[in-house]
Write an enzyme that holds these catalytic residues in place. Structure first.
Site, mmCIF file in Angstrom:
data_model
loop_
_atom_site.group_PDB
_atom_site.id
_atom_site.type_symbol
_atom_site.label_atom_id
_atom_site.label_comp_id
_atom_site.label_asym_id
_atom_site.label_seq_id
_atom_site.Cartn_x
_atom_site.Cartn_y
_atom_site.Cartn_z
ATOM 1 N N HIS A 1 26.430 17.605 -17.513
ATOM 2 C CA HIS A 1 25.393 17.239 -18.410
ATOM 3 C C HIS A 1 24.286 19.096 -18.141
ATOM 4 O O HIS A 1 24.924 19.975 -17.775
ATOM 5 C CB HIS A 1 24.692 16.778 -17.579
ATOM 6 N N ARG B 1 35.838 14.571 -7.076
ATOM 7 C CA ARG B 1 34.925 15.329 -7.781
ATOM 8 C C ARG B 1 35.343 16.522 -7.850
ATOM 9 O O ARG B 1 34.432 16.278 -6.453
ATOM 10 C CB ARG B 1 33.777 14.035 -8.527
ATOM 11 N N HIS C 1 28.739 5.393 -9.089
ATOM 12 C CA HIS C 1 26.823 5.584 -8.918
ATOM 13 C C HIS C 1 26.415 5.045 -7.146
ATOM 14 O O HIS C 1 26.303 4.194 -7.474
ATOM 15 C CB HIS C 1 26.006 4.468 -9.771
ATOM 16 N N ASP D 1 28.039 13.320 -3.286
ATOM 17 C CA ASP D 1 27.789 14.404 -4.661
ATOM 18 C C ASP D 1 25.831 13.804 -4.375
ATOM 19 O O ASP D 1 25.575 13.012 -4.434
ATOM 20 C CB ASP D 1 27.228 13.390 -5.803
ATOM 21 N N ASP E 1 0.579 -0.696 -0.178
ATOM 22 C CA ASP E 1 -0.245 0.900 -0.016
ATOM 23 C C ASP E 1 0.767 1.486 -0.497
ATOM 24 O O ASP E 1 0.532 1.939 0.197
ATOM 25 C CB ASP E 1 -0.467 0.025 1.265
ATOM 26 N N TYR F 1 39.498 8.745 -10.753
ATOM 27 C CA TYR F 1 39.514 7.733 -9.729
ATOM 28 C C TYR F 1 40.518 7.217 -10.039
ATOM 29 O O TYR F 1 40.355 6.426 -11.319
ATOM 30 C CB TYR F 1 37.714 7.111 -10.194
ATOM 31 N N GLU G 1 32.114 19.671 -8.614
ATOM 32 C CA GLU G 1 30.653 19.536 -9.826
ATOM 33 C C GLU G 1 30.129 20.625 -9.070
ATOM 34 O O GLU G 1 30.131 20.669 -7.691
ATOM 35 C CB GLU G 1 29.879 18.447 -9.394
ATOM 36 N N HIS H 1 19.469 15.307 -14.632
ATOM 37 C CA HIS H 1 19.859 14.786 -16.559
ATOM 38 C C HIS H 1 19.111 15.831 -17.181
ATOM 39 O O HIS H 1 18.017 15.155 -17.676
ATOM 40 C CB HIS H 1 20.436 14.068 -16.781
ATOM 41 N N HIS I 1 34.288 9.620 -17.156
ATOM 42 C CA HIS I 1 33.383 10.192 -17.649
ATOM 43 C C HIS I 1 32.761 11.687 -18.025
ATOM 44 O O HIS I 1 34.477 12.380 -17.968
ATOM 45 C CB HIS I 1 31.626 9.895 -16.097
ATOM 46 N N ASP J 1 23.412 20.183 -8.373
ATOM 47 C CA ASP J 1 23.672 19.260 -8.059
ATOM 48 C C ASP J 1 25.304 19.416 -7.737
ATOM 49 O O ASP J 1 25.666 19.791 -9.256
ATOM 50 C CB ASP J 1 23.851 18.711 -9.693
ATOM 51 N N GLU K 1 31.700 18.854 -14.113
ATOM 52 C CA GLU K 1 31.897 18.754 -12.477
ATOM 53 C C GLU K 1 33.226 16.848 -13.091
ATOM 54 O O GLU K 1 32.850 15.902 -12.814
ATOM 55 C CB GLU K 1 31.014 17.586 -12.453
HETATM 56 N N1 GLY Z 1 23.785 13.611 -9.154
HETATM 57 C C1 GLY Z 1 24.465 13.185 -11.003
HETATM 58 C C2 GLY Z 1 24.999 13.627 -11.656
HETATM 59 O O1 GLY Z 1 25.852 14.030 -10.975
HETATM 60 O O2 GLY Z 1 25.220 13.325 -12.911
HETATM 61 MN MN MN Z 2 25.909 15.971 -12.141
HETATM 62 MN MN MN Z 3 26.409 15.162 -8.893
#
Ligand code: GLY
Ligand code: MN
Ligand code: MN
Length: 446
Positions: A357, A414, A246, A263, A43, A397, A416, A364, A353, A274, A393
């Site tokens: 974005h 990272r 991730h 992050d 539920d 790593y 960002e 995103h 990466h 973000d 960002e």
């Molecule tokens: N937090 C998702 C990204 O940095 O793309």
């Molecule tokens: Mn991002």
């Molecule tokens: Mn991010």
């Protein structure tokens, strides 16, 4: 739960712009459902979040609603939404209802969602084109197909069902690429709250804490400033966990001598922020941590300089990669010349990466990264224009490996920030939290 907007004029203006675009294409009808509610277990439902395109054009936040826009000599905007229902409202809260919705949200007409099956086939008749999402969920797609079939059945005596089916998402995505002042105001607010949350987590961090304790600091700060939700699941990654892109906040203990990568960003009035910061659990970067941190920050600086009108979405990435690749050679993590490392892509072992974005209603965000036109994936990258918002960002790593100096093992970094493209460059919306290593250390000492 999101809040309804207080000012509906931006939503009306966006509908008018979309209708003008459809008219310029020869007219037609656009049909767009909001997102379905989703069951979590038995539920219990997931917190409801409307569809972003639907919200962008309507401002309406209740589930079970459809937007219909008809472009022609006489443009019309219709909303179909849940009818009032005293018993349901006792359990689930007040519904707007079609009677109030037309006035409150500026629609020409609003009807009960229960009238959709009867009204839609008729509304489709004599429209040259149907604009609908190309990837609605199965139930919504089935309803659209049903209405088209019913329209074809009704078509007679010179009346016709739409002959062309066109994707609505792409049209709205193009509109969403450049933010209007109301969107920028919400994004500034989201960015400010998230920056405060990161600063709070920095002040709170101590060796021996768990990742989830820092996540709790973030969530507390988001919510107490009125943000309705996190824009995505927060990443709080101690030590080696930062090398898992991730990773989500877990129950790992944060150890003296390690870095922690956070992050996280809130959603405020449906707009995302973000931010990533990477800082030492004990308040002092070690020599190797600081070397890679400063390198990542230099790469981000280079990308920020390359984020301005006249340059493309990809130029920031190229600028960041150049700095990172040279730094990796200098730190003896890679061998060879800069051009060789860039050409072979050897740097992707440590930076796998992209550098950013689009950001907006979705973390995103909608919007093609290439200019429209023919050529598929070979089309030129999108030129930056004032009002676009993107993240910057870069990261590094380093996983343990025999050919990597051991003092760099398990360092994941990272940095960002969220950048609003201005007339002359870009404005970083998220610098309410420090990014310079010494400033971070100073904040952590407070
Ligand atoms: N937090 C998702 C990204 O940095 O793309
Ligand atoms: Mn991002
Ligand atoms: Mn991010």
């Amino acid at each position: 739960m999101s809040l309804p907007p207080t000012d509906i004029s931006p939503f009306r203006q966006r509908r008018a712009r979309l209708l003008a675009h459809l008219r310029a294409q020869g007219g037609g009808i656009a049909v767009l459902p909001t997102a379905p509610a989703a069951v979590r277990n038995r539920d219990a439902e997931y917190p409801y979040r409307h569809d972003s395109d639907f919200y962008y054009l309507s401002g309406f936040i209740e589930p079970e609603a459809w937007l219909v826009l008809i472009a022609g000599a006489d443009d019309r905007a219709l909303l179909f939404c849940r009818p009032r229902h005293p018993e349901h409202e006792t359990w689930e809260g007040v519904r707007c209802g079609p009677e109030a919705a037309a006035e409150r949200y500026g629609f020409d007409e609003a009807h009960s969602i229960e009238a959709l099956d009867q009204m839609l086939p008729e509304l489709l008749l004599d429209q040259p084109a149907l604009y609908a999402p190309s990837t609605p969920d199965d139930a919504q797609a089935a309803r659209l197909r049903g209405w088209m079939a019913a329209a074809r059945e009704r078509a007679r005596g010179g009346r016709r069902a739409p002959e062309q089916l066109r994707d609505l998402r792409g049209v709205v995505a193009d509109m969403r690429l450049v933010k209007d002042p109301d969107e920028i105001a919400a994004m500034r607010r989201a960015a400010r709250i998230s920056a405060g949350a990161h600063a709070r987590a920095m002040r709170a961090a101590r060796p021996g804490m768990h990742e989830y304790e820092l996540e709790a600091e973030l969530l507390y700060e988001f919510r107490r400033h009125g943000a309705q939700a996190p824009a995505y699941t927060s990443i709080v990654a101690g030590g080696a966990n930062a090398c898992v892109l991730h990773y989500q906040a877990g129950d790992t203990v944060l150890h003296d001598g390690e870095l922690v990568l956070i992050d996280a960003g809130c959603e405020f009035d449906s707009y995302a922020s973000d931010i990533t910061r990477t800082f030492p659990v004990n308040g002092r970067y070690s020599g190797p941590q600081r070397a890679l941190y400063d390198l990542t920050l230099a790469a981000q600086d280079a990308a920020v300089q390359a984020t301005r009108p006249g340059l493309s979405f990809n130029d920031g990435h190229l600028a960041a990669v150049r700095v990172l690749a040279q730094g990796l050679i200098d730190e003896k993590l890679l061998e060879g010349s800069l051009d060789g490392v860039l050409e072979s892509g050897a740097y992707t072992r440590f930076y796998m990466h992209r550098t950013g974005h689009w950001l907006g209603l979705d973390v995103h965000d909608a919007g093609d990264y290439r200019e429209p036109g023919a050529g598929g994936a070979e089309r030129p990258w999108r030129q930056l224009r004032p009002g676009m918002v993107l993240t910057i960002e870069p990261g590094l790593y380093v996983r343990p490996s025999d050919d990597v100096p051991a003092h760099y093992w398990n360092i994941g970094i990272r940095i960002e920030d969220d950048a609003l493209v201005t007339d002359t460059g870009c404005e970083l919306l998220t610098r309410g939290v420090p990014v310079d290593a010494r400033e971070i250390e100073a904040l952590m000492r407070e």
